[in-house]
Design a protein around this motif. Structure first.
Motif: not given
Length: 213
Positions: A170-191
């Motif tokens: 399942a290469p597409y599913a594997a590519s999604m599950t192996s992602k390492r993204l640095v995401l943050s909800n801090q802008p939504a909290r602050a703004e």
């Protein structure tokens, strides 16, 4: 069909909203596929291209002063009644979802209740042309997620597979599950003045299963 909704559906709905004089337009995007600086997207990734088109249409309309368009980039949505949670729960109970040995992926999740509260808040106060990641506080691997659901539901312990196997079957599913993204909800909290009701997916699932889902 989902790609067509994101590209053509957004175009038609946005045009209709502008035509009737709507003042605000909020699009729900998908954080793992959203365009970001420093993140390469495979040229053939049609889903990512569709997400990019959807976001650009709305932000472009906002920059032209046509409508107060904003983008909310949701993490992987879970919670009562969501198709992803219903499907995952059934598979975990039947021991059909394995954990991956050495899983180092990091994906951000968000409870459906937090999606609703963030969207309502954005409709009230989000600046035109803004984008926000709508996530809980802690990114997890898919394996962590599966193990947590199994533990909370007292399902059989998931079996473990080597990391190469998902990439093979399942290469597409594997590519999604192996992602390492640095995401943050801090802008939504602050703004936006928004904060998630469920800080972690464990809290969200625990509450969900306490309600007998």
């Amino acid at each position: 069909e989902t790609n067509r909704l994101r590209v053509d559906g957004t175009r038609h709905l946005l045009a209709a909203a502008i035509a009737v004089g709507a003042s605000r337009f909020i699009v729900g995007s998908f954080a793992p596929l959203s365009p970001r600086d420093g993140v390469n997207v495979e040229p053939r990734d049609e889903a990512a291209a569709a997400v990019r088109s959807m976001e650009c249409q709305v932000i472009g309309a906002a920059r032209q002063g046509l409508i107060e368009g904003s983008v909310l980039r949701y993490g992987m949505i879970y919670g009562p009644g969501t198709s992803s949670s219903v499907s995952m729960l059934a598979m975990v109970r039947k021991r059909r979802l394995p954990v991956i040995r050495g899983d180092a992926g990091k994906l951000s999740l968000v409870h459906i209740d937090d999606v609703v509260s963030a969207t309502m808040r954005a409709l009230e106060v989000a600046p035109a042309g803004s984008t926000y990641d709508i996530l809980d506080d802690c990114a997890v691997s898919i394996s962590d997620l599966i193990m947590t659901v199994a533990e909370l539901t007292r399902a059989p312990t998931p079996f473990t597979v080597p990391s190469w196997l998902p990439r093979l079957v399942a290469p597409y599913a594997a590519s999604m599950t192996s992602k390492r993204l640095v995401l943050s909800n801090q802008p939504a909290r602050a703004e936006l003045g928004w904060h998630p009701k469920y800080s972690t997916m464990r809290e969200g699932f625990a509450d969900m299963f306490r309600e007998g889902v």
